[in-house]
Write a protein that holds these residues in place. Structure first.
Motif, PDB file in Angstrom:
ATOM      1  N   GLY A 196       0.821  -1.218   0.000  1.00  9.33           N
ATOM      2  CA  GLY A 196       0.000   0.000   0.000  1.00  9.33           C
ATOM      3  C   GLY A 196       0.853   1.265   0.000  1.00  9.33           C
ATOM      4  O   GLY A 196       2.089   1.206   0.062  1.00  9.33           O
ATOM      5  N   GLN A 197       0.184   2.414  -0.092  1.00  7.74           N
ATOM      6  CA  GLN A 197       0.899   3.700  -0.096  1.00  7.74           C
ATOM      7  C   GLN A 197       1.710   3.880   1.194  1.00  7.74           C
ATOM      8  O   GLN A 197       2.900   4.154   1.164  1.00  7.74           O
ATOM      9  N   VAL A 198       1.037   3.725   2.331  1.00  4.89           N
ATOM     10  CA  VAL A 198       1.720   3.895   3.621  1.00  4.89           C
ATOM     11  C   VAL A 198       2.631   2.695   3.885  1.00  4.89           C
ATOM     12  O   VAL A 198       3.781   2.848   4.320  1.00  4.89           O
ATOM     13  N   ALA A 240      -2.641  -2.077   6.258  1.00  3.50           N
ATOM     14  CA  ALA A 240      -3.569  -2.641   5.269  1.00  3.50           C
ATOM     15  C   ALA A 240      -4.986  -2.176   5.570  1.00  3.50           C
ATOM     16  O   ALA A 240      -5.348  -1.962   6.735  1.00  3.50           O
ATOM     17  N   ALA A 241      -5.765  -2.009   4.542  1.00  2.00           N
ATOM     18  CA  ALA A 241      -7.173  -1.620   4.718  1.00  2.00           C
ATOM     19  C   ALA A 241      -7.900  -1.777   3.393  1.00  2.00           C
ATOM     20  O   ALA A 241      -7.279  -1.821   2.330  1.00  2.00           O
ATOM     21  N   TRP A 242      -9.215  -1.858   3.492  1.00  2.00           N
ATOM     22  CA  TRP A 242     -10.068  -1.689   2.302  1.00  2.00           C
ATOM     23  C   TRP A 242     -10.220  -0.186   2.127  1.00  2.00           C
ATOM     24  O   TRP A 242     -10.851   0.482   2.952  1.00  2.00           O
ATOM     25  N   ARG A 299     -15.011  -6.814   6.919  1.00  4.91           N
ATOM     26  CA  ARG A 299     -14.084  -7.896   7.297  1.00  4.91           C
ATOM     27  C   ARG A 299     -12.653  -7.373   7.362  1.00  4.91           C
ATOM     28  O   ARG A 299     -11.902  -7.704   8.277  1.00  4.91           O
ATOM     29  N   ILE A 300     -12.264  -6.546   6.375  1.00  9.14           N
ATOM     30  CA  ILE A 300     -10.867  -6.070   6.315  1.00  9.14           C
ATOM     31  C   ILE A 300     -10.638  -4.934   7.320  1.00  9.14           C
ATOM     32  O   ILE A 300      -9.604  -4.885   7.986  1.00  9.14           O
ATOM     33  N   ASN A 301     -11.590  -4.017   7.418  1.00 10.80           N
ATOM     34  CA  ASN A 301     -11.350  -2.792   8.208  1.00 10.80           C
ATOM     35  C   ASN A 301     -11.750  -2.918   9.671  1.00 10.80           C
ATOM     36  O   ASN A 301     -11.334  -2.102  10.496  1.00 10.80           O
ATOM     37  N   VAL A 360     -20.163   3.549   4.284  1.00  8.74           N
ATOM     38  CA  VAL A 360     -19.740   2.212   4.713  1.00  8.74           C
ATOM     39  C   VAL A 360     -18.269   2.212   5.129  1.00  8.74           C
ATOM     40  O   VAL A 360     -17.896   1.657   6.174  1.00  8.74           O
ATOM     41  N   TYR A 361     -17.413   2.827   4.291  1.00  7.22           N
ATOM     42  CA  TYR A 361     -15.972   2.834   4.600  1.00  7.22           C
ATOM     43  C   TYR A 361     -15.724   3.470   5.974  1.00  7.22           C
ATOM     44  O   TYR A 361     -15.027   2.899   6.817  1.00  7.22           O
ATOM     45  N   GLY A 362     -16.287   4.655   6.202  1.00  2.00           N
ATOM     46  CA  GLY A 362     -16.079   5.342   7.476  1.00  2.00           C
ATOM     47  C   GLY A 362     -16.597   4.521   8.655  1.00  2.00           C
ATOM     48  O   GLY A 362     -15.953   4.443   9.701  1.00  2.00           O
TER      49      GLY A 362
HETATM   50  N1  LIG Z   1      -5.886   6.621   1.116  1.00  2.00           N
HETATM   51  C1  LIG Z   1      -6.384   7.611   1.839  1.00  2.00           C
HETATM   52  O1  LIG Z   1      -6.704   8.695   1.332  1.00  2.00           O
HETATM   53  C2  LIG Z   1      -6.561   7.446   3.336  1.00  2.00           C
HETATM   54  C3  LIG Z   1      -7.145   8.515   4.055  1.00  2.00           C
HETATM   55  C4  LIG Z   1      -7.286   8.364   5.447  1.00  2.00           C
HETATM   56  C5  LIG Z   1      -6.865   7.220   6.066  1.00  2.00           C
HETATM   57  N2  LIG Z   1      -6.324   6.201   5.343  1.00  2.00           N
HETATM   58  C6  LIG Z   1      -5.920   4.983   6.048  1.00  2.00           C
HETATM   59  O2  LIG Z   1      -4.506   4.879   5.987  1.00  2.00           O
HETATM   60  C7  LIG Z   1      -4.129   3.500   5.950  1.00  2.00           C
HETATM   61  C8  LIG Z   1      -3.215   3.251   4.776  1.00  2.00           C
HETATM   62  O3  LIG Z   1      -3.940   3.575   3.574  1.00  2.00           O
HETATM   63  P1  LIG Z   1      -3.255   3.527   2.136  1.00  2.00           P
HETATM   64  O4  LIG Z   1      -3.772   4.698   1.380  1.00  2.00           O
HETATM   65  O5  LIG Z   1      -1.787   3.291   2.266  1.00  2.00           O
HETATM   66  O6  LIG Z   1      -3.959   2.220   1.549  1.00  2.00           O
HETATM   67  P2  LIG Z   1      -3.744   1.529   0.136  1.00  2.00           P
HETATM   68  O7  LIG Z   1      -2.650   2.194  -0.626  1.00  2.00           O
HETATM   69  O8  LIG Z   1      -5.077   1.361  -0.505  1.00  2.00           O
HETATM   70  O9  LIG Z   1      -3.203   0.084   0.548  1.00  2.00           O
HETATM   71  C9  LIG Z   1      -4.030  -0.834   1.206  1.00  2.00           C
HETATM   72  C10 LIG Z   1      -3.227  -2.073   1.509  1.00  2.00           C
HETATM   73  O10 LIG Z   1      -4.117  -3.015   2.125  1.00  2.00           O
HETATM   74  C11 LIG Z   1      -3.931  -4.271   1.481  1.00  2.00           C
HETATM   75  N3  LIG Z   1      -5.123  -5.098   1.545  1.00  2.00           N
HETATM   76  C12 LIG Z   1      -6.388  -4.782   1.170  1.00  2.00           C
HETATM   77  N4  LIG Z   1      -7.197  -5.851   1.316  1.00  2.00           N
HETATM   78  C13 LIG Z   1      -6.412  -6.858   1.806  1.00  2.00           C
HETATM   79  C14 LIG Z   1      -6.645  -8.214   2.153  1.00  2.00           C
HETATM   80  N5  LIG Z   1      -7.868  -8.796   2.024  1.00  2.00           N
HETATM   81  N6  LIG Z   1      -5.627  -8.948   2.617  1.00  2.00           N
HETATM   82  C15 LIG Z   1      -4.380  -8.412   2.737  1.00  2.00           C
HETATM   83  N7  LIG Z   1      -4.083  -7.148   2.403  1.00  2.00           N
HETATM   84  C16 LIG Z   1      -5.090  -6.383   1.945  1.00  2.00           C
HETATM   85  C17 LIG Z   1      -3.626  -3.898   0.034  1.00  2.00           C
HETATM   86  O11 LIG Z   1      -3.081  -5.012  -0.629  1.00  2.00           O
HETATM   87  P3  LIG Z   1      -3.228  -5.157  -2.244  1.00  2.00           P
HETATM   88  O12 LIG Z   1      -2.154  -4.256  -2.806  1.00  2.00           O
HETATM   89  O13 LIG Z   1      -2.991  -6.595  -2.497  1.00  2.00           O
HETATM   90  O14 LIG Z   1      -4.611  -4.714  -2.600  1.00  2.00           O
HETATM   91  C18 LIG Z   1      -2.638  -2.750   0.260  1.00  2.00           C
HETATM   92  O15 LIG Z   1      -1.359  -3.227   0.594  1.00  2.00           O
HETATM   93  C19 LIG Z   1      -5.434   2.707   5.928  1.00  2.00           C
HETATM   94  O16 LIG Z   1      -5.767   2.327   7.229  1.00  2.00           O
HETATM   95  C20 LIG Z   1      -6.458   3.713   5.422  1.00  2.00           C
HETATM   96  O17 LIG Z   1      -7.769   3.413   5.865  1.00  2.00           O
HETATM   97  C21 LIG Z   1      -6.137   6.297   3.993  1.00  2.00           C
END
Ligand SMILES: NC(=O)c1ccc[n+]([C@@H]2O[C@H](COP(=O)([O-])OP(=O)(O)OC[C@H]3O[C@@H](n4cnc5c(N)ncnc54)[C@H](OP(=O)(O)O)[C@@H]3O)[C@@H](O)[C@H]2O)c1
Length: 313
Positions: A11-13, A77-79, A94-96, A142-144
């Protein structure tokens, strides 16, 4: 060496965490020719992707933690497919919520520290001052709701946990607003961008750096974890709208062949399946008071990110 188990390495983070931890794994880390190594804590990182552990299966989460025996669990990781979540609420929950609950139970039973990320989407966006950690939550979609349920499951477990709520995450990889704008710059003469949602664009690298700062100071002192456990807001300083963010991207991006004309849109002009909070600005004072951590201003971080993007390309 502190043993760390990271979920979400792709993921990004997660990707930025791999990079930050990679600079601290011992050999050759943080040294300058002719000087002794800097006295930074070292980590032994075990970073999993979906193939290494599918988070939709709580047994797989327990098994991964039992295998790795981490002192620190980091869940990046997150949906994050906010709109798709509206059509697939169970999978999203399930994921979050389910996976963090399993991580928290395992952390409690093994005495590990859990670091978890959450979101500005736990708020409804009706405020007009930065949200504090204990302001009332009221997710719009739903996400929130799923992310809030994850926070609540962790808190209810009684494990030592630091939950960092962040917002508007962008970076050099993955699907995000910055990358979309840079792509569209090459394709469009004019772009309409929403100008009535206010938030803090936050570079994934700033989040990873803040996480390492926090762990550097506290990961080796389990006695301190219960006192530090809780919710923290962790976004870039300052705020803007998506229109303001897009304007800054086109102003600051080096070497763009052309810059599209930007047209401000209202949220109502750009309907999406999931509602977004109109005000997403988070007050990050608690992170500063407890840990001495402040993330950089959003424009400074954006400049650094764009420079890193140019250097990589
Ligand atoms: N993106 C935003 O704008 C944002 C804003 C606020 C908070 N956040 C929070 O910050 C955190 C990091 O977000 P991010 O933007 O880095 O997320 P991201 O880039 O979407 O990456 C999500 C990660 O979760 C993994 N993942 C999803 N479903 C999975 C599953 N069933 N089993 C195993 N791994 C799974 C993905 O794997 P795959 O690559 O295989 O899909 C990916 O590595 C999360 O908690 C998110 O809720 C994000």
């Amino acid at each position: 060496m502190t043993r760390v188990l990271l979920f979400g390495r792709s993921g990004q983070v997660g990707g930025e965490l791999v990079r930050q931890f990679g600079q601290r794994t011992g050999a050759g880390a943080a040294t300058v020719a002719g000087t002794p190594p800097l006295p930074q804590p070292a980590y032994e990182l075990n970073a999993l992707d979906r193939a290494g552990c599918d988070l939709s299966d709580p047994d797989a989460v327990h098994a991964a933690i039992a295998r790795a025996k981490p002192q620190v669990i980091v869940n990046a990781a997150a949906w994050t497919a906010v709109d798709r979540a509206e059509a697939e609420p169970d999978a999203c929950h399930r994921i979050n919520a389910g996976a963090p609950a399993a991580m928290a139970a395992a952390a409690r039973d093994s005495g590990a520290l859990l670091v978890h990320y959450s979101t500005d989407y736990v708020f409804d966006g009706s405020a007009r001052r930065p949200y504090r950690e204990d302001d009332p939550v009221a997710p719009l979609g739903v996400y929130g709701r799923s992310k809030l349920a994850g926070e609540q499951a962790i808190a209810a477990s009684g494990c030592a946990a630091v939950i960092l709520r962040t917002s508007w995450v962008y970076g050099l990889t993955g699907q995000n607003f910055l990358r979309t704008m840079l792509r569209l710059a090459g394709e469009r003469e004019e772009l309409g961008v929403v100008d009535d949602q206010q938030g803090s664009p936050t570079w994934s690298r700033s989040i990873a750096r803040a996480t390492l700062q926090l762990l550097d100071a506290h990961a080796t002192d389990p006695a301190a974890w219960p006192g530090l456990s809780g919710l923290y807001h962790a976004t870039a300083s300052g705020s803007t709208t998506w229109f303001g963010f897009a304007s800054a991207i086109f102003e600051l991006a080096p070497g763009l062949a052309r810059r599209p004309r930007l047209r401000p849109l209202a949220t109502a002009d750009y309907p999406l399946p999931a509602p977004r909070p109109a005000w997403s600005v988070l007050h990050c004072g608690r992170l500063q008071e407890r840990f001495g951590i402040t993330l950089p201003g959003w424009r400074d971080a954006l400049s650094e990110c764009l420079a890193a993007n140019t250097a990589n390309s």
